[in-house]
Design a protein around this motif. Structure first.
Motif, PDB file in Angstrom:
ATOM      1  N   UNK A 131      -1.418   1.473  -9.419  1.00  0.00           N
ATOM      2  CA  UNK A 131      -2.543   0.743  -9.034  1.00  0.00           C
ATOM      3  C   UNK A 131      -2.338  -0.406  -8.152  1.00  0.00           C
ATOM      4  N   UNK A 132      -1.357  -1.169  -8.494  1.00  0.00           N
ATOM      5  CA  UNK A 132      -0.574  -2.313  -7.737  1.00  0.00           C
ATOM      6  C   UNK A 132      -0.280  -1.812  -6.221  1.00  0.00           C
ATOM      7  N   UNK A 133       0.599  -0.870  -6.387  1.00  0.00           N
ATOM      8  CA  UNK A 133       1.127  -0.396  -5.124  1.00  0.00           C
ATOM      9  C   UNK A 133      -0.049   0.028  -4.220  1.00  0.00           C
ATOM     10  N   UNK A 134      -1.189   0.429  -4.619  1.00  0.00           N
ATOM     11  CA  UNK A 134      -2.238   0.903  -3.795  1.00  0.00           C
ATOM     12  C   UNK A 134      -3.194  -0.381  -3.103  1.00  0.00           C
ATOM     13  N   UNK A 135      -3.150  -1.594  -4.044  1.00  0.00           N
ATOM     14  CA  UNK A 135      -3.757  -2.559  -3.512  1.00  0.00           C
ATOM     15  C   UNK A 135      -3.142  -3.288  -2.434  1.00  0.00           C
ATOM     16  N   UNK A 136      -3.961  -4.161  -1.682  1.00  0.00           N
ATOM     17  CA  UNK A 136      -3.318  -4.723  -0.524  1.00  0.00           C
ATOM     18  C   UNK A 136      -2.772  -6.136  -1.020  1.00  0.00           C
ATOM     19  N   UNK A 137      -1.910  -6.830  -0.417  1.00  0.00           N
ATOM     20  CA  UNK A 137      -1.521  -8.132  -1.047  1.00  0.00           C
ATOM     21  C   UNK A 137      -2.736  -9.138  -1.024  1.00  0.00           C
ATOM     22  N   UNK A 138      -2.798  -9.764  -1.815  1.00  0.00           N
ATOM     23  CA  UNK A 138      -3.872 -10.434  -2.545  1.00  0.00           C
ATOM     24  C   UNK A 138      -5.142  -9.806  -3.038  1.00  0.00           C
ATOM     25  N   UNK A 139      -5.148  -8.504  -3.101  1.00  0.00           N
ATOM     26  CA  UNK A 139      -6.053  -7.633  -3.452  1.00  0.00           C
ATOM     27  C   UNK A 139      -6.109  -7.845  -5.116  1.00  0.00           C
ATOM     28  N   UNK A 140      -7.609  -7.314  -5.581  1.00  0.00           N
ATOM     29  CA  UNK A 140      -7.745  -7.353  -6.999  1.00  0.00           C
ATOM     30  C   UNK A 140      -7.352  -6.117  -7.942  1.00  0.00           C
ATOM     31  N   UNK A 141      -6.754  -6.069  -9.024  1.00  0.00           N
ATOM     32  CA  UNK A 141      -6.425  -5.057  -9.786  1.00  0.00           C
ATOM     33  C   UNK A 141      -7.551  -5.237 -11.082  1.00  0.00           C
ATOM     34  N   UNK A 142      -8.195  -4.323 -11.456  1.00  0.00           N
ATOM     35  CA  UNK A 142      -9.180  -4.705 -12.523  1.00  0.00           C
ATOM     36  C   UNK A 142      -8.928  -3.473 -13.381  1.00  0.00           C
TER      37      UNK A 142
END
Ligand SMILES: C[S@@+](CC[C@H](N)C(=O)[O-])C[C@H]1O[C@@H](n2cnc3c(N)ncnc32)[C@H](O)[C@@H]1O
Length: 272
Positions: A131-142
């Motif tokens: 999931x972290x890989x999929x997020x953009x830099x600064x993106x939120x993981x919930x």
């Protein structure tokens, strides 16, 4: 590849329970999500995609939903079609440990969300890393999930906690963690995200409230999905199972019955 067992199954009555659960929980989940509009969102283990659609309505974007089960996906599509909302979601079949994203999509999502999935996988860190890989830099993981140990029902129905503890053990038997909710912040940290917020979403009710029966029925439905695993694993005798379920029925008629539960929520950001 995580081939862990999804204990609840996909029988129609279970899909109805999941759908009702969504109605009871989604408003409070959306409040905590604090969507501003325009966010690019990925929902992992999206099930029937009701929350996926609710996020799409709130953000005004098409939300990508990933789901392993072909049956759940078919039902999710059917429900979206019935509500004329197919245009809100981009549903993809795939595993949370090998997300079906195109090369150019990795590292681009503003929000990567999952609910009630980590309790069903053997390696939750592997899922959250993905999931972290999929997020953009600064993106939120919930992350939202259960810690089944926080359930309190009072006054205690005879034999209920023995039954609940047997139900929790069915998770452990297949290598899953029934208390994963309390680990969510740690999972974010171990997966390389920076935790920034945690919360509990109240999910309880009491006698006299119009929704009380819905909550009790949900609890009963959850336990019934574990019945075969409880009995085949010799975690309880059939007579103990039946007697505890009967005490639950008697308990729900009491004028002073209360059910206390909360869903764990944790949020982190991906380093910019
Ligand atoms: C309890 S449902 C929750 C669905 C939805 N997130 C919600 O909150 O309504 C869990 C879903 O995760 C799916 N699932 C389980 N293991 C999975 C995996 N490894 N990859 C993708 N989906 C998975 C199940 O098929 C099921 O639909």
């Amino acid at each position: 590849m995580d081939e862990s067992t999804y204990l609840h199954g996909t029988a129609p009555e279970e899909q109805d329970r999941l759908s009702l659960l969504n109605e009871l929980l989604n408003d409070s989940a959306l409040r905590l999500l604090e969507l501003r509009g325009g966010e690019k969102i990925l929902d992992v283990g999206c099930g029937l995609a009701q929350l996926t659609r609710a996020m799409a309505r709130a953000s005004g974007t098409v939300v990508v939903g990933v789901e392993r089960s072909v049956e759940q996906l078919a039902d999710a599509k059917k429900r979206a079609k019935r509500d004329h909302q197919e245009y809100l979601i981009d549903l993809r079949q795939g595993n949370a440990t090998a997300l079906p994203l195109r090369r150019e999509e990795w590292g681009t999502f503003d929000i990567v969300h999952t609910r009630f999935l980590l309790e069903h996988v053997q390696d939750p860190v592997a899922v959250v890393r993905m999931m972290v890989e999929a997020a953009k830099p600064g993106g939120r993981i919930i992350l939202q999930d259960d810690d089944h140990d926080v359930l309190r029902i009072y006054p205690e129905p005879e034999g209920f906690y023995r039954l609940w503890s047997a139900y929790m053990k069915t998770y452990e038997t297949v290598g899953n963690d029934p208390k994963v909710g309390r680990r969510l912040v740690q999972l974010l940290h171990e997966s390389g995200a920076v935790p920034c917020r945690n919360h509990w979403l109240f999910f309880g009710s009491c006698s006299g409230h119009p929704h009380f029966r819905l909550y009790v029925n949900n609890l009963r439905g959850v336990i019934q999905t574990g019945r075969d695993a409880i009995l085949s694993g010799n975690l309880l005798e059939l007579s103990q199972y039946q007697s505890a379920m009967r005490s639950l029925e008697v308990w729900e008629q009491r004028p002073d019955a209360s059910l206390w539960y909360a869903v764990c929520w944790a949020e982190g950001t991906k380093n910019a």
